[in-house]
Motif scaffolding. Sequence first.
Motif, mmCIF file in Angstrom:
data_model
loop_
_atom_site.group_PDB
_atom_site.id
_atom_site.type_symbol
_atom_site.label_atom_id
_atom_site.label_comp_id
_atom_site.label_asym_id
_atom_site.label_seq_id
_atom_site.Cartn_x
_atom_site.Cartn_y
_atom_site.Cartn_z
ATOM 1 N N ARG A 17 -1.322 3.434 0.789
ATOM 2 C CA ARG A 17 0.120 3.465 0.540
ATOM 3 C C ARG A 17 0.692 4.865 0.724
ATOM 4 O O ARG A 17 1.818 5.026 1.179
ATOM 5 C CB ARG A 17 0.419 2.906 -0.849
ATOM 6 N N HIS A 60 5.315 -1.461 -4.756
ATOM 7 C CA HIS A 60 3.873 -1.582 -4.562
ATOM 8 C C HIS A 60 3.108 -1.623 -5.878
ATOM 9 O O HIS A 60 2.026 -2.214 -5.952
ATOM 10 C CB HIS A 60 3.359 -0.467 -3.652
ATOM 11 N N SER A 63 3.377 -5.227 -6.835
ATOM 12 C CA SER A 63 2.511 -5.996 -5.927
ATOM 13 C C SER A 63 1.047 -5.852 -6.312
ATOM 14 O O SER A 63 0.304 -6.837 -6.341
ATOM 15 C CB SER A 63 2.691 -5.524 -4.481
ATOM 16 N N TYR A 64 0.630 -4.633 -6.608
ATOM 17 C CA TYR A 64 -0.761 -4.392 -6.984
ATOM 18 C C TYR A 64 -1.088 -5.091 -8.304
ATOM 19 O O TYR A 64 -2.154 -5.697 -8.452
ATOM 20 C CB TYR A 64 -1.035 -2.893 -7.087
#
Length: 184
Positions: A17, A60, A63-64
């Motif tokens: 990322r 993110h 999302s993680y």
Amino acid sequence: MEEIDEKRTILQESQNRGLMLGAIHSSVYVILYFFIPSKITGFSYLCFIIALNVGYNLYHGFSYRKEIGGFIDFGKVFQLTFFTLLISGGIASLIIPVAISLVDTNFSEVMAQSQFDTSIYWAKKFGAPQATIDEMINKMDLEELKKSFSLVRLILGFGVAAIFYALTGVINGFIVRRSQPEIM
């Protein structure tokens, strides 16, 4: 053993990322540098970068969290955000300016002039008297401003940015974390 695998996963996620965010930062930086260099030292660019960093890492982070089962503690979110920003910041703050200065030997001059122009713009925008602006113009030394874009100053700037990366990690950690409910 499970902790090591999870930690490695966080580092791998941060690396992937961070490289992606670094590529986005680099693209924006290079485009602005070659087409509108005055925007790089402007307030709007700073606001854009802050919004991009926070938004990207929140997205993110959520999302993680979803990928690993819906629960993540503060420390892991902090690590994910901090390392992502550290990698991205290293690319955007150190590698890209050095690479540009190899291609364009006038990099420090262009950036110094941009910083000078931005300072004058904001002084006028906030209604500073013309006498104050004239004094500011006389006191500003472009040679001194050029030194702000030397490798040593870029490294110092990256160090200061790391403090803000940690702060962003703390903020994102509080927003994204979700503890697994305790069953009694």
